[in-house]
Design an enzyme around this catalytic site. Structure first.
Site, PDB file in Angstrom:
ATOM      1  N   ASP A 135      31.149  52.459  41.189  1.00  0.00           N
ATOM      2  CA  ASP A 135      31.298  51.028  41.450  1.00  0.00           C
ATOM      3  C   ASP A 135      31.118  50.328  40.104  1.00  0.00           C
ATOM      4  OD1 ASP A 135      31.358  48.828  43.628  1.00  0.00           O
ATOM      5  OD2 ASP A 135      29.702  48.257  42.290  1.00  0.00           O
ATOM      6  N   ASN A 143      36.605  39.116  36.115  1.00  0.00           N
ATOM      7  CA  ASN A 143      37.680  38.329  36.732  1.00  0.00           C
ATOM      8  C   ASN A 143      37.439  36.824  36.568  1.00  0.00           C
ATOM      9  OD1 ASN A 143      39.340  40.406  37.673  1.00  0.00           O
ATOM     10  ND2 ASN A 143      38.188  40.640  39.567  1.00  0.00           N
ATOM     11  N   HIS A 148      42.169  37.442  36.429  1.00  0.00           N
ATOM     12  CA  HIS A 148      42.436  38.660  37.195  1.00  0.00           C
ATOM     13  C   HIS A 148      43.320  39.660  36.453  1.00  0.00           C
ATOM     14  CE1 HIS A 148      40.432  37.701  40.977  1.00  0.00           C
ATOM     15  NE2 HIS A 148      40.765  36.434  40.735  1.00  0.00           N
ATOM     16  N   ASP A 152      42.429  43.415  36.050  1.00  0.00           N
ATOM     17  CA  ASP A 152      43.322  44.523  36.427  1.00  0.00           C
ATOM     18  C   ASP A 152      43.447  45.533  35.298  1.00  0.00           C
ATOM     19  OD1 ASP A 152      43.740  43.312  38.849  1.00  0.00           O
ATOM     20  OD2 ASP A 152      45.768  42.595  38.398  1.00  0.00           O
ATOM     21  N   GLU A 178      36.832  47.564  43.389  1.00  0.00           N
ATOM     22  CA  GLU A 178      36.447  48.155  42.094  1.00  0.00           C
ATOM     23  C   GLU A 178      35.666  49.442  42.292  1.00  0.00           C
ATOM     24  OE1 GLU A 178      33.080  45.294  43.089  1.00  0.00           O
ATOM     25  OE2 GLU A 178      35.247  45.230  43.225  1.00  0.00           O
TER      26      GLU A 178
END
Length: 201
Positions: A135, A143, A148, A152, A178
């Site tokens: 995680d 973000n 974003h 990404d 994630e």
């Protein structure tokens, strides 16, 4: 009747006998070739029918499992060409069904199916399975601060890093937003912990 007429009639009779014999031979040959042609046609139709049934059966099974066709199982060049097209389309469908669009890792659907298969299959004393769930810390902050698209990119880089440390027999999938799951086959606890620490660093 003169001698000449007798010789002519004798020769005519011999010619007639030869002609009849030749006609019978030709008819016998034509009958044999016709019979051979019928047998060959029957054999060819049977093989073609088997090939069509093979494709039909494989397509029905592949609707659930999306397996590729083994070229050694196919007769005739036309069926082999058809198998190549089928395999190309099947690989594209498999990619769409099993791959996460963003990271290129296996998607959640595939991960769930693989885990179910691994956990439900009988395991011998010599086999082991290690599951690792990564995680990414503070991913929301990336973000929020950078957007974003940067998030990404970060996720894709982390996915590449994790995948580069695993073997071909392992599988890596995106488990959540994630979260990345790694399944390590035939791996001891020490080996799994070493891998986790290597990736973490």
């Amino acid at each position: 009747m003169t001698v000449l007429q007798a010789v002519i009639e004798k020769n005519q009779q011999e010619l007639n006998d030869r002609l009849q014999s030749s006609i019978l031979n030709i008819l016998s040959l034509m009958f044999g070739l016709g019979l051979l042609g019928v047998l060959l046609a029957h054999y060819t139709i049977k093989r073609i029918r088997r090939g069509i049934e093979f494709f039909s059966d494989h397509i029905q099974k592949s609707s659930a499992r999306m397996n590729l066709i083994n070229h050694d199982d196919v007769t005739y060049q036309e069926f082999d060409d058809l198998a190549k097209v089928f395999n190309e389309k099947t690989e594209k469908i498999n990619t769409l069904l099993h791959q996460d669009d963003l990271t290129g890792l296996f998607n959640r659907r595939f991960v769930d199916a693989q885990l179910q298969a691994l956990l439900s299959s009988p395991v011998s004393d010599q086999q082991s399975l290690a599951l690792i769930l990564f995680d990414i810390d503070h991913f929301k902050r990336i973000n929020d601060e950078y957007g974003h698209l940067v998030g990404d990119d970060a996720l894709c880089e982390i996915a590449k890093c994790i995948q580069s440390q695993t073997r071909k027999q392992d599988f890596v999938g995106r488990f959540g937003g994630e979260e990345i799951l790694v399944a390590l086959l035939d791996t001891s606890n020490d080996e799994a912990f070493a891998l986790v620490e290597r990736i973490r660093q």
